[in-house]
Design an enzyme around this catalytic site. Structure first.
Site, PDB file in Angstrom:
ATOM      1  N   LYS A 135      55.320  32.644  31.860  1.00 31.32           N
ATOM      2  CA  LYS A 135      54.306  33.269  32.712  1.00 31.32           C
ATOM      3  C   LYS A 135      54.766  33.215  34.168  1.00 31.32           C
ATOM      4  CE  LYS A 135      50.151  31.320  33.767  1.00 31.32           C
ATOM      5  NZ  LYS A 135      49.498  31.529  35.066  1.00 31.32           N
ATOM      6  N   ASP A 140      50.975  37.236  35.510  1.00 38.84           N
ATOM      7  CA  ASP A 140      49.593  36.789  35.730  1.00 38.84           C
ATOM      8  C   ASP A 140      49.246  36.886  37.215  1.00 38.84           C
ATOM      9  OD1 ASP A 140      47.117  35.522  35.478  1.00 38.84           O
ATOM     10  OD2 ASP A 140      48.012  33.521  35.648  1.00 38.84           O
ATOM     11  N   LYS A 188      46.309  38.270  38.187  1.00 36.01           N
ATOM     12  CA  LYS A 188      44.834  38.172  38.264  1.00 36.01           C
ATOM     13  C   LYS A 188      44.237  39.147  39.274  1.00 36.01           C
ATOM     14  CE  LYS A 188      44.275  33.402  36.759  1.00 36.01           C
ATOM     15  NZ  LYS A 188      45.659  32.957  36.592  1.00 36.01           N
ATOM     16  N   HIS A 219      41.875  41.457  41.233  1.00 35.76           N
ATOM     17  CA  HIS A 219      40.422  41.419  41.456  1.00 35.76           C
ATOM     18  C   HIS A 219      40.126  42.227  42.712  1.00 35.76           C
ATOM     19  CE1 HIS A 219      36.553  38.743  41.426  1.00 35.76           C
ATOM     20  NE2 HIS A 219      36.317  40.019  41.181  1.00 35.76           N
ATOM     21  N   ASP A 220      39.826  43.515  42.521  1.00 35.23           N
ATOM     22  CA  ASP A 220      39.623  44.380  43.685  1.00 35.23           C
ATOM     23  C   ASP A 220      38.818  45.602  43.250  1.00 35.23           C
ATOM     24  OD1 ASP A 220      40.009  45.559  46.287  1.00 35.23           O
ATOM     25  OD2 ASP A 220      41.855  44.384  46.471  1.00 35.23           O
ATOM     26  N   ASN A 237      39.981  51.661  42.596  1.00 36.48           N
ATOM     27  CA  ASN A 237      41.163  52.408  43.049  1.00 36.48           C
ATOM     28  C   ASN A 237      42.345  51.466  43.310  1.00 36.48           C
ATOM     29  OD1 ASN A 237      42.429  54.906  44.053  1.00 36.48           O
ATOM     30  ND2 ASN A 237      42.403  53.822  46.021  1.00 36.48           N
ATOM     31  N   THR A 294      39.321  28.532  33.604  1.00 33.46           N
ATOM     32  CA  THR A 294      39.136  27.270  32.869  1.00 33.46           C
ATOM     33  C   THR A 294      38.946  26.071  33.809  1.00 33.46           C
ATOM     34  OG1 THR A 294      41.532  27.057  32.726  1.00 33.46           O
ATOM     35  CG2 THR A 294      40.420  28.009  30.828  1.00 33.46           C
ATOM     36  N   ARG A 323      45.429  20.745  26.522  1.00 34.38           N
ATOM     37  CA  ARG A 323      45.955  19.411  26.810  1.00 34.38           C
ATOM     38  C   ARG A 323      46.205  18.662  25.505  1.00 34.38           C
ATOM     39  NH1 ARG A 323      46.915  21.448  30.807  1.00 34.38           N
ATOM     40  NH2 ARG A 323      46.380  20.963  32.957  1.00 34.38           N
ATOM     41  N   GLY A 333      51.080  24.370  30.832  1.00 32.98           N
ATOM     42  CA  GLY A 333      51.954  24.143  31.975  1.00 32.98           C
ATOM     43  C   GLY A 333      52.335  22.700  32.164  1.00 32.98           C
ATOM     44  N   ARG A 334      51.591  22.009  33.023  1.00 32.86           N
ATOM     45  CA  ARG A 334      51.963  20.657  33.439  1.00 32.86           C
ATOM     46  C   ARG A 334      52.205  19.653  32.318  1.00 32.86           C
ATOM     47  NH1 ARG A 334      47.341  20.935  37.904  1.00 32.86           N
ATOM     48  NH2 ARG A 334      46.599  22.294  36.233  1.00 32.86           N
TER      49      ARG A 334
HETATM   50  O1  LIG Z   1      45.369  33.363  33.693  1.00 32.75           O
HETATM   51  C1  LIG Z   1      45.762  32.216  33.446  1.00 32.75           C
HETATM   52  O2  LIG Z   1      46.857  32.035  32.913  1.00 32.75           O
HETATM   53  C2  LIG Z   1      44.830  31.109  33.678  1.00 32.75           C
HETATM   54  C3  LIG Z   1      43.484  31.383  33.537  1.00 32.75           C
HETATM   55  C4  LIG Z   1      42.557  30.334  33.541  1.00 32.75           C
HETATM   56  O3  LIG Z   1      41.351  30.539  33.358  1.00 32.75           O
HETATM   57  N1  LIG Z   1      43.018  29.070  33.712  1.00 32.75           N
HETATM   58  C5  LIG Z   1      44.341  28.776  33.898  1.00 32.75           C
HETATM   59  O4  LIG Z   1      44.676  27.601  34.017  1.00 32.75           O
HETATM   60  N2  LIG Z   1      45.249  29.799  33.925  1.00 32.75           N
HETATM   61  C6  LIG Z   1      46.689  29.513  34.176  1.00 32.75           C
HETATM   62  O5  LIG Z   1      47.192  28.683  33.150  1.00 32.75           O
HETATM   63  C7  LIG Z   1      48.101  27.724  33.681  1.00 32.75           C
HETATM   64  C8  LIG Z   1      47.610  26.349  33.298  1.00 32.75           C
HETATM   65  O6  LIG Z   1      48.504  25.388  33.746  1.00 32.75           O
HETATM   66  P1  LIG Z   1      48.324  23.849  33.375  1.00 32.75           P
HETATM   67  O7  LIG Z   1      46.954  23.442  33.793  1.00 32.75           O
HETATM   68  O8  LIG Z   1      49.405  23.179  34.174  1.00 32.75           O
HETATM   69  O9  LIG Z   1      48.515  23.741  31.878  1.00 32.75           O
HETATM   70  C9  LIG Z   1      48.193  27.971  35.185  1.00 32.75           C
HETATM   71  O10 LIG Z   1      49.353  28.714  35.445  1.00 32.75           O
HETATM   72  C10 LIG Z   1      46.955  28.803  35.506  1.00 32.75           C
HETATM   73  O11 LIG Z   1      47.200  29.754  36.523  1.00 32.75           O
END
Ligand SMILES: O=C(O)c1cc(=O)[nH]c(=O)n1[C@@H]1O[C@H](COP(=O)(O)O)[C@@H](O)[C@H]1O
Length: 233
Positions: A33, A60, A62, A64-65, A68, A119, A181, A211-212
């Site tokens: 991503k 990603d 996101k 939001h606008d 157009n 989230t 997680r 991610g983390r």
């Molecule tokens: O669109 C996303 O990927 C996203 C949407 C959401 O509601 N929550 C969310 O955490 N993310 C993405 O998912 C990843 C989560 O990363 P970790 O929390 O490190 O696992 C990040 O890159 C966020 O930008």
């Protein structure tokens, strides 16, 4: 599809060099991503690089606008040959329709998926800060249904809402779930609606964004392998 291919790892790093280092550290990750941090700092160069390495890409940004503007942004994003692209459902019905229509002009458009509710937000945040007088599961479901009605391919939601969204939007409505997680990790950080990878898949998630728990682990390769094992690959 192999379960490992259902894990999307975010390149949440500030430079192109750091992104490449992460891609090379985790050769078994097939789906990456590219989000705001990396795209704002380094631009689209990373997308070409990932393509060259035969990786799938979730862009990603996101959006939001107004309608157009999101339509124009989608037209621009379509040139990158990515697999997934995000827009916030709260941009509204017309913005979702126009964004999807703009993408449909491309020969191989990315799948457009709508963020239902980040989230990192809880029921309390929704009610007290955003002043939305609807229960959280109902809100995310309504956002997903609107995205489906507008012709989008799927939605981003927490695994907690996945089952109900799948039931109402259909099995082919793609669900991408962050907020994942592994049970070995007790720290959720800024994520409020979390679930383990295995439970998230059981709940109906098609893809998990993790991610983390992988990228910040002492041994990212071992962390990724452990999650794949937990998922049964
Ligand atoms: O669109 C996303 O990927 C996203 C949407 C959401 O509601 N929550 C969310 O955490 N993310 C993405 O998912 C990843 C989560 O990363 P970790 O929390 O490190 O696992 C990040 O890159 C966020 O930008």
């Amino acid at each position: 599809m192999l379960t490992a291919d259902r894990i999307i790892v975010p390149l949440d790093v500030p430079t192109f060099a750091a992104a490449i280092a992460l891609v090379e550290t985790l050769p078994d990750v097939s789906f990456w991503k590219v989000g705001l941090e990396l795209f704002v700092s380094s631009g689209p160069e990373i997308l070409a690089e990932l393509k060259q390495r035969q990786k799938r890409i979730f862009l990603d940004l996101k959006f939001h606008d107004i309608p157009n503007t999101v339509a124009g942004a989608c037209r621009s994003a379509a040139q990158y040959d990515v697999d997934l692209l995000t827009i916030h459902a709260t941009a509204g019905r017309r913005a979702l329709q126009d964004a999807q229509a703009a993408l449909s002009e491309a020969t191989e458009p990315p799948k457009l998926i709508a963020i239902t509710l980040l989230t990192s937000l809880s029921s309390r945040d929704l009610a007290f800060d955003l002043k939305v007088p609807v229960e959280l599961p109902q809100f995310t479901l309504e956002m997903a249904l609107m995205a489906k009605e507008c012709g989008l391919a799927g939605a981003v939601c927490s695994p907690h809402e996945a089952k109900q969204i799948k039931q109402l939007c259909g099995q082919d409505f793609l669900l991408v779930c962050p907020g994942v997680r592994p049970h070995t990790i007790s720290v959720t950080g800024d994520q409020k609606r979390t679930m383990t990878p295995a439970d998230a898949i059981k709940s109906g998630a098609d893809y998990l964004v993790i991610g983390r728990p992988i990228t910040a682990a002492e041994d990212p390769v071992a962390a990724f392998a452990r999650i794949c094992e937990e998922l049964g690959t």
